[in-house]
Design a protein around this motif. Structure first.
Motif, short mmCIF file in Angstrom:
data_model
loop_
_atom_site.label_atom_id
_atom_site.label_comp_id
_atom_site.label_asym_id
_atom_site.label_seq_id
_atom_site.Cartn_x
_atom_site.Cartn_y
_atom_site.Cartn_z
N LYS A 303 5.78 -16.63 -10.31
CA LYS A 303 6.47 -15.40 -10.68
C LYS A 303 5.41 -14.36 -11.03
N ARG A 304 5.64 -13.14 -10.55
CA ARG A 304 4.68 -12.09 -10.84
C ARG A 304 5.39 -10.75 -10.91
N LYS A 305 5.23 -10.07 -12.03
CA LYS A 305 5.85 -8.76 -12.18
C LYS A 305 4.95 -7.68 -11.58
N GLU A 306 5.56 -6.67 -11.02
CA GLU A 306 4.82 -5.54 -10.47
C GLU A 306 5.01 -4.33 -11.38
N TYR A 307 4.11 -3.37 -11.28
CA TYR A 307 4.21 -2.18 -12.12
C TYR A 307 5.12 -1.12 -11.51
N PHE A 308 5.74 -1.45 -10.36
CA PHE A 308 6.62 -0.50 -9.68
C PHE A 308 7.91 -1.20 -9.28
N ASP A 309 8.90 -0.42 -8.88
CA ASP A 309 10.18 -0.94 -8.43
C ASP A 309 10.03 -1.40 -6.98
N SER A 310 10.21 -2.70 -6.76
CA SER A 310 10.00 -3.25 -5.42
C SER A 310 10.98 -2.67 -4.40
N LYS A 311 12.19 -2.28 -4.85
CA LYS A 311 13.18 -1.73 -3.92
C LYS A 311 12.75 -0.38 -3.35
N LEU A 312 11.91 0.32 -4.10
CA LEU A 312 11.45 1.63 -3.65
C LEU A 312 10.14 1.56 -2.88
N ASN A 313 9.60 0.36 -2.76
CA ASN A 313 8.29 0.21 -2.12
C ASN A 313 8.28 -0.98 -1.17
N ASN A 314 9.23 -0.97 -0.24
CA ASN A 314 9.33 -2.09 0.70
C ASN A 314 8.06 -2.24 1.54
N HIS A 315 7.39 -1.12 1.81
CA HIS A 315 6.20 -1.19 2.66
C HIS A 315 5.09 -2.02 2.01
N TYR A 316 5.13 -2.11 0.67
CA TYR A 316 4.09 -2.87 -0.02
C TYR A 316 4.12 -4.35 0.37
N PHE A 317 5.32 -4.83 0.69
CA PHE A 317 5.50 -6.25 0.94
C PHE A 317 5.35 -6.61 2.42
N THR A 318 4.94 -5.65 3.23
CA THR A 318 4.65 -5.97 4.63
C THR A 318 3.36 -6.77 4.69
N LYS A 319 3.19 -7.50 5.76
CA LYS A 319 2.04 -8.39 5.89
C LYS A 319 0.73 -7.62 5.85
N ASP A 320 0.67 -6.50 6.58
CA ASP A 320 -0.58 -5.74 6.64
C ASP A 320 -0.98 -5.22 5.27
N CYS A 321 0.01 -4.73 4.53
CA CYS A 321 -0.29 -4.17 3.21
C CYS A 321 -0.77 -5.25 2.26
N GLN A 322 -0.17 -6.43 2.33
CA GLN A 322 -0.58 -7.51 1.44
C GLN A 322 -2.01 -7.94 1.73
N TYR A 323 -2.36 -8.00 3.02
CA TYR A 323 -3.73 -8.37 3.36
C TYR A 323 -4.71 -7.32 2.88
N THR A 324 -4.31 -6.05 3.02
CA THR A 324 -5.19 -4.96 2.57
C THR A 324 -5.43 -5.05 1.08
N ARG A 325 -4.36 -5.30 0.33
CA ARG A 325 -4.48 -5.37 -1.12
C ARG A 325 -5.33 -6.57 -1.53
N ARG A 326 -5.13 -7.69 -0.86
CA ARG A 326 -5.90 -8.88 -1.21
C ARG A 326 -7.39 -8.66 -0.94
N ASP A 327 -7.70 -8.04 0.22
CA ASP A 327 -9.10 -7.79 0.55
C ASP A 327 -9.73 -6.83 -0.45
N PHE A 328 -8.94 -5.84 -0.87
CA PHE A 328 -9.46 -4.86 -1.83
C PHE A 328 -9.79 -5.55 -3.15
N ASN A 329 -8.91 -6.45 -3.60
CA ASN A 329 -9.15 -7.15 -4.86
C ASN A 329 -10.35 -8.08 -4.75
N ASP A 330 -10.53 -8.69 -3.58
CA ASP A 330 -11.67 -9.57 -3.40
C ASP A 330 -12.97 -8.80 -3.48
#
Length: 330
Positions: A303-330
């Motif tokens: 379980k992980r809470k986000e700082y934004f409303d997931s319903k308003l940010n569907n693009h965040y949960f696309t595969k490309d965006c998730q990979y981008t975010r993971r690479d940025f954190n790494d």
């Protein structure tokens, strides 16, 4: 320098109640009280000398002027006749306290959990950290747990460790609130401990002949009192282990990963609920992050809470965006 101020306040705590009463009457007495408290604090420090102290005796000297400023700004040297030697004694005491194993309220904690490259089973380490001086970090290992097949004093087949506000989890696991447990043991010591001082009450109650105890009789009574205290506390701890701690920890060893995640979330929720239903400040609450670390899968969010409303940010949960975010954190 907040740490220096903390230790200085510890020295002055014993004199704060008489500062206003004595300063204008007899500053020399107040000066002596402060120096006596400094010496007492030095004795405490001498019992808490570690590797960090040994490695940083010279490094702390670079901050002597800053520490001296803290001392002179918080002691009214215009009214308290302290010379340079007196100030140096206090500065030296505060300097030693900073690099000793005496931690201030500014300390923080860090928990390291997971697997090493060669370890099959996990381990977890809890540290206190306060400051960095030169190339040295002041830290202390508070607690650790290592899981292994061969269960001994160093390793176990399962463990539960709680951090920060853990009273409800502690109560759930041990069967007693930690504050109540501490108070209970304290009262046992207070009641049974001064058994030699209560001899007169016992003598009068039993109509024993009048007479003072000699040194040998006093020592016998003191030994008896210590033995009673030890027996009572040991028995309480054994009941805790037999009825609460051991069964619970053994049950944890049989849980799968999902069940362990649910258990961890429940224990945190208990603390949150208790805070919400009491007059205490609600410092635990809201959605709870839950994660599992395993040898094969690594770190996995349950379980992980986000700082934004997931319903308003569907693009965040696309595969490309998730990979981008993971690479940025790494």
């Amino acid at each position: 320098m907040r740490i220096a101020l903390y230790h200085l306040e510890n020295i002055l705590d014993k004199t704060n109640s008489i500062l206003q009463q004595i300063t204008d009457i007899n500053p020399l007495i107040l000066k002596q009280i402060i120096l006596n408290c400094t010496e007492e604090y030095n004795q405490i420090i001498s019992q808490n000398i570690g590797e960090f102290y040994t490695n940083n005796v010279e490094n702390i000297s670079y901050y002597s002027r800053d520490i001296e400023a803290v001392v002179t700004n918080n002691i009214n040297i215009d009214k308290i006749p302290m010379d340079a030697d007196d100030i140096n004694k206090i500065v030296s005491c505060v300097s030693s306290a900073i690099i000793s194993e005496c931690y201030s309220q500014i300390k923080t904690g860090i928990v390291i959990a997971g697997y090493g490259e060669k370890e099959i089973f996990p381990s977890i380490y809890e540290y206190l950290i306060e400051l960095k001086l030169g190339d040295s970090l002041k830290y202390t290992l508070v607690n650790k747990s290592e899981i292994g097949i061969s269960v001994d004093e160093e390793k176990s087949d399962s463990a539960i460790m709680t951090f920060a506000q853990s009273e409800m989890a502690h109560t759930f696991v041990t069967g007693i609130n930690p504050e109540l447990e501490h108070k209970l043991k304290e009262e046992i010591i207070n009641i049974v401990g001064p058994i030699t001082e209560r001899y007169e009450e016992v003598r009068n109650h039993l109509n024993l002949p009048v007479g003072e105890l000699n040194e040998e009789q006093t020592n016998i009574l003191k030994t008896l009192g210590d033995s009673i205290i030890h027996s009572i506390i040991t028995e309480l701890e054994e009941i805790q282990k037999e009825k609460h701690i051991h069964p619970f920890v053994q049950m944890v060893a049989t849980l799968d990963k999902q069940q362990m995640a649910e258990l961890a979330e429940t224990l945190v929720s208990l603390t949150s609920f208790k805070r919400k239903m009491s007059m205490d400040t609600e410092t635990v609450g809201g959605p709870i992050d839950v994660a599992i670390i395993s040898k094969g899968e690594g770190f996995i969010w349950i379980k992980r809470k986000e700082y934004f409303d997931s319903k308003l940010n569907n693009h965040y949960f696309t595969k490309d965006c998730q990979y981008t975010r993971r690479d940025f954190n790494d």
